[in-house]
Design a protein around this motif. Structure first.
Motif, short mmCIF file in Angstrom:
data_model
loop_
_atom_site.label_atom_id
_atom_site.label_comp_id
_atom_site.label_asym_id
_atom_site.label_seq_id
_atom_site.Cartn_x
_atom_site.Cartn_y
_atom_site.Cartn_z
N ARG A 18 0.81 -1.22 0.00
CA ARG A 18 0.00 0.00 0.00
C ARG A 18 0.85 1.27 0.00
O ARG A 18 0.50 2.24 -0.66
N THR A 19 1.92 1.26 0.75
CA THR A 19 2.77 2.46 0.84
C THR A 19 3.38 2.79 -0.52
O THR A 19 3.32 3.94 -0.97
N GLU A 20 3.95 1.81 -1.17
CA GLU A 20 4.56 2.03 -2.49
C GLU A 20 3.51 2.40 -3.53
O GLU A 20 3.72 3.30 -4.33
N LEU A 21 2.39 1.71 -3.53
CA LEU A 21 1.33 2.02 -4.49
C LEU A 21 0.81 3.45 -4.28
O LEU A 21 0.60 4.18 -5.25
N THR A 22 0.64 3.84 -3.04
CA THR A 22 0.20 5.20 -2.73
C THR A 22 1.20 6.21 -3.25
O THR A 22 0.82 7.24 -3.83
N ASP A 23 2.49 5.93 -3.09
CA ASP A 23 3.53 6.82 -3.56
C ASP A 23 3.56 6.91 -5.09
O ASP A 23 3.86 7.97 -5.64
N LEU A 24 3.26 5.83 -5.76
CA LEU A 24 3.34 5.80 -7.23
C LEU A 24 2.16 6.49 -7.91
O LEU A 24 2.26 6.89 -9.07
N LEU A 25 1.05 6.64 -7.20
CA LEU A 25 -0.15 7.22 -7.80
C LEU A 25 -0.27 8.71 -7.52
O LEU A 25 -0.13 9.15 -6.38
N ALA A 26 -0.58 9.47 -8.56
CA ALA A 26 -0.86 10.89 -8.40
C ALA A 26 -2.15 11.04 -7.59
O ALA A 26 -3.01 10.15 -7.60
N ASP A 27 -2.29 12.13 -6.88
CA ASP A 27 -3.47 12.33 -6.04
C ASP A 27 -4.77 12.30 -6.84
O ASP A 27 -5.80 11.86 -6.35
N ASP A 28 -4.73 12.78 -8.10
CA ASP A 28 -5.94 12.85 -8.92
C ASP A 28 -6.01 11.73 -9.97
O ASP A 28 -6.71 11.84 -10.97
N VAL A 29 -5.30 10.63 -9.73
CA VAL A 29 -5.27 9.51 -10.67
C VAL A 29 -6.67 8.95 -10.91
O VAL A 29 -7.53 9.00 -10.04
N ARG A 30 -6.86 8.42 -12.11
CA ARG A 30 -8.08 7.70 -12.45
C ARG A 30 -7.66 6.32 -12.92
O ARG A 30 -6.93 6.18 -13.89
#
Length: 139
Positions: free
Chosen positions: A43-55
């Motif tokens: 979860r930590t890495e995935l959260t870091d890889l995704l932009a806040d406004d990702v779709r």
């Protein structure tokens, strides 16, 4: 004087090409990190890889997820991915989008997927996922 301008133009062109190649290499590294984190439901890495406004668009089920919705679904994914392997290869890069063919090799079945990633500032800004086949034989 004209020769110096040609050298300058060639240098600028080479510098631009070099930065483009580096950006593409960085996109490949981001995608590698993505699949590594996805495989272990990090979860930590995935959260870091995704932009806040990702779709995150899942074409097969008609779902579009926000970053938080995607991260919230990781508990369910973690159970599904236990004992699995994910192989991926970049098929093409075009207009800021990287297309990937991925084989999700689960313990009881496998699935061949077509996935796209838009990446900006080292973050995934959009992703689309669609099944290609219910086996990875064509991988």
């Amino acid at each position: 004087m004209m020769r110096q301008d040609c050298h300058r133009a060639a240098f600028v062109a080479a510098a631009l090409l070099s930065s483009l190649v580096c950006a593409r290499a960085d996109d490949g590294a981001i995608i590698d990190r993505w699949y590594s984190a996805l495989l272990v439901a990090d979860r930590t890495e995935l959260t870091d890889l995704l932009a806040d406004d990702v779709r995150m668009k899942l074409d097969d089920v008609g779902v579009v997820q926000s970053k938080q919705e995607f991260i919230d679904s990781i508990d369910e994914w973690q159970g599904a991915v236990a004992g699995a392997a994910i192989r991926h290869r970049i098929e093409k890069r075009e207009a800021g989008v990287t297309t990937v063919i991925a084989c999700y090799d689960f313990p009881n079945n496998d699935m061949l997927m077509h996935e796209t990633f838009a990446i900006a500032d080292d973050r995934i800004t959009a992703s689309t996922q669609k099944a290609l086949a219910e086996s990875c034989a064509a991988y």
